[in-house]
Design an enzyme around this catalytic site. Structure first.
Site, PDB file in Angstrom:
ATOM      1  CE  LYS A 160      13.285 -19.707  96.515  1.00 51.67           C
ATOM      2  NZ  LYS A 160      14.353 -20.386  97.360  1.00 51.67           N
TER       3      LYS A 160
HETATM    4  C1  LIG Z   1       7.570 -20.286  98.242  1.00 55.06           C
HETATM    5  C2  LIG Z   1       8.594 -20.703  98.980  1.00 55.06           C
HETATM    6  N1  LIG Z   1       8.744 -20.383 100.331  1.00 55.06           N
HETATM    7  C3  LIG Z   1       9.624 -20.605 101.220  1.00 55.06           C
HETATM    8  C4  LIG Z   1      10.718 -21.302 100.564  1.00 55.06           C
HETATM    9  C5  LIG Z   1      11.929 -21.567 101.647  1.00 55.06           C
HETATM   10  O1  LIG Z   1      12.891 -20.695 101.666  1.00 55.06           O
HETATM   11  P1  LIG Z   1      14.390 -21.341 101.821  1.00 55.06           P
HETATM   12  O2  LIG Z   1      14.601 -22.525 101.008  1.00 55.06           O
HETATM   13  O3  LIG Z   1      15.355 -20.103 101.764  1.00 55.06           O
HETATM   14  O4  LIG Z   1      14.229 -21.659 103.378  1.00 55.06           O
HETATM   15  C6  LIG Z   1      10.831 -21.658  99.149  1.00 55.06           C
HETATM   16  C7  LIG Z   1      12.085 -22.104  98.649  1.00 55.06           C
HETATM   17  O5  LIG Z   1      13.052 -21.989  99.020  1.00 55.06           O
HETATM   18  C8  LIG Z   1       9.896 -21.094  98.490  1.00 55.06           C
HETATM   19  O6  LIG Z   1       9.762 -21.322  97.260  1.00 55.06           O
HETATM   20  N1  LIG Z   2      12.422 -23.764  97.678  1.00 53.59           N
HETATM   21  C1  LIG Z   2      13.415 -23.636  96.664  1.00 53.59           C
HETATM   22  C2  LIG Z   2      14.518 -24.620  96.615  1.00 53.59           C
HETATM   23  C3  LIG Z   2      15.848 -24.192  96.551  1.00 53.59           C
HETATM   24  O1  LIG Z   2      16.324 -23.167  97.335  1.00 53.59           O
HETATM   25  P1  LIG Z   2      17.470 -22.148  97.075  1.00 53.59           P
HETATM   26  O2  LIG Z   2      16.915 -20.906  97.734  1.00 53.59           O
HETATM   27  O3  LIG Z   2      18.641 -22.671  97.625  1.00 53.59           O
HETATM   28  O4  LIG Z   2      17.687 -21.911  95.610  1.00 53.59           O
HETATM   29  C4  LIG Z   2      13.041 -23.802  95.504  1.00 53.59           C
HETATM   30  O5  LIG Z   2      11.606 -23.407  95.110  1.00 53.59           O
HETATM   31  O6  LIG Z   2      13.468 -24.235  94.224  1.00 53.59           O
END
Ligand SMILES: Cc1ncc(COP(=O)(O)O)c(C=O)c1O
Ligand SMILES: N[C@@H](CCOP(=O)(O)O)C(=O)O
Length: 479
Positions: A124
């Protein structure tokens, strides 16, 4: 200006808005998600000319294609100041610290694209640090302030708070699911003492928290009176910034014209959607492999054509908690493309889902999904432990539980003879309980986070009701 691209909503609002406007608006006024009117194209020659660019310069080249309404020099400076060795300083042994997103080959054409060397040890940070600088630039330019309302299952929250803490004109109100995150994730968020950061733990799931974010954003009077913005991947700027590392990963792994696959641990479908966008822009991607945990709504969809989101009672607490999501927001963006960008068809499908609990794609629409290059698979607690243990014992590489889900499914679904990069979405240190269960070894904690677990924590706990959250925001924006 960086580009003249315009944006429209998946639900039909066609405002012709520019990037600088939609970044601050977050969600469209009709409740839909913003999408570019068309995808900018990158030719094979342009792609080759980017091969040696450092991350900051590549980010500028990709993001300028989307960033209408932003001055090019300002965008360049935002990218330059964001993607630095200093910010992404948590690289692992053997990595080149200058390389913001190193590729680590594991075996026979499967590698990890490391995305979690930033301050909160999750992918993120890649987009969120950029978003922090972008918000600050836009707010200063327009003389505005922003109250960000976000939802997290564990990683978006800390990444947003670390990216926004201390920034002028910005407050963050972050909703997290009470008792459903790892100790480390909780400590990262709840130990922050900055006056512009507010943590709210809701007694419920990530999906319920995300519903509140959407409900508040759809209350136009409240949104405008309180200058509400978003940092989740419902905000297009997040997705666009995530597109960049697909280009970087491809440039590190592929020869000219070579198509490779990406395996992506998925929850809210933002990360893998960024791969879909990169593919639409011309990046040679052979397949996009969606990996889910026990919350397997997306795997079910890609295997059967049935999209059947689960309710809170059927959204399980797992050992890859950040993926404990049953209603993936960005799935709407993908389906918008699949239905030929016809908002009426999309709205009909969403209506069927709301009234009947699910929809099924058949005929031509299902054919388009099959031709899209997506495949999917599921990983369970036992799979996760086995993958973490094997990768540690056989290869000496410590991976986190989410990356383990990605790697397990990558091995199952990769195309023969095609290289596959699995996105490493977090560092093992964030999930030590599961790592110890799998390997008997305590994962190393980067020096930047050494004291984290001993710091005092604070957060507001409440039921998952939109009114509660609105009252909290109202109270704290009047101070
Ligand atoms: C460590 C981790 N892996 C995978 C994901 C999944 O990613 P996305 O929500 O973009 O599908 C998340 C949260 O978004 C995450 O925090
Ligand atoms: N896995 C995410 C969930 C939110 O995902 P986002 O990409 O829409 O911000 C988290 O860690 O909070």
């Amino acid at each position: 200006m960086a580009s003249n691209i315009r944006y429209l909503s998946t639900r039909g609002e066609s405002t012709g808005a520019s990037y600088d406007e939609i970044v601050l608006r977050g969600l469209a006024s009709d409740g839909g998600l913003f999408m570019p009117e068309s995808y900018p194209q990158v030719t094979a020659e342009t792609l080759e000319s980017w091969r040696k660019l450092p991350y900051a310069e590549l980010a500028f080249e990709v993001l300028r294609l989307f960033a209408s309404g932003i001055d090019e020099a300002a965008l360049k400076e935002i990218c330059r100041s964001t993607y630095t060795e200093k910010t992404y300083c948590n690289a692992r042994e053997g990595d080149d610290p200058k390389d913001i997103t190193p590729v680590r080959w594991l075996e026979d054409g499967i590698g990890l694209l490391e995305l979690s060397n930033g301050p909160t040890l999750a992918f993120k940070d890649m987009a969120m640090q950029y978003l922090g600088a972008l918000f600050e630039h836009l707010l200063a330019r327009e003389g505005k302030t922003l109250n960000i309302l976000g939802a997290t299952s564990g990683d978006t929250g800390s990444a947003a708070e670390y990216a926004m803490r201390g920034r002028k004109g910005i407050r963050v109100f972050m909703l997290s699911p009470y008792g459903r995150m790892s100790d480390f994730q909780r400590a990262q968020m709840y130990s922050l003492e900055d006056p512009n950061i507010f943590n709210i733990a809701v007694r419920g799931t990530f999906d319920q928290a995300q519903d509140i974010v959407k409900a508040v954003s759809n209350d136009h009077a409240f949104k405008s009176a309180h200058s509400i913005g978003t940092v989740n991947s419902i905000n297009w700027a997040r997705v666009a910034a995530q597109v960049v590392y697909y280009f970087k990963g491809w440039l590190a792994a592929a020869e000219k014209g070579e198509a490779i696959s990406f395996a992506v641990p998925s929850g809210n479908f933002g990360d893998v959607l960024a791969g879909w966008i990169a593919k639409q822009m011309g990046l040679p991607i052979a397949s996009l492999i969606v990996a889910t945990n026990e919350n397997d709504v997306l795997t079910e969809f890609f295997e059967t054509g049935v999209y059947h989101p689960r309710d809170a009672a059927h959204t399980y607490v797992t050992s890859s908690p950040s993926m404990d999501i049953s209603r993936a927001s960005n799935f709407e963006r993908f389906i918008f493309d699949i239905v030929g960008r016809d908002p009426e068809v999309l709205k009909r499908l969403w209506h069927v889902m709301a009234t009947e609990g699910e929809f099924r794609l058949t005929g031509e629409l299902w054919e388009r999904v099959l031709a899209s290059g997506f495949t999917a698979g599921k990983s369970t607690h036992a799979d996760r432990l086995a993958t973490i243990r094997d990768t540690w014992e056989r290869l000496g590489v410590m991976i986190d539980p989410h990356t383990a889900d990605g790697l397990k499914v990558a091995r199952e679904k990769r195309l023969p003879g095609v290289k596959c990069l699995c996105l490493e979405t977090a560092q093992a240190a964030k999930f030590s309980k599961t790592i110890i269960e799998a390997t008997g070894t305590v994962p190393a904690i980067p020096a930047s986070c050494a004291d984290l677990l001993s710091l005092p924590q604070r957060c507001e706990v409440m039921d998952p009701e939109t009114e509660n959250v609105k009252q909290f925001i109202d109270r704290h924006t009047k101070e």
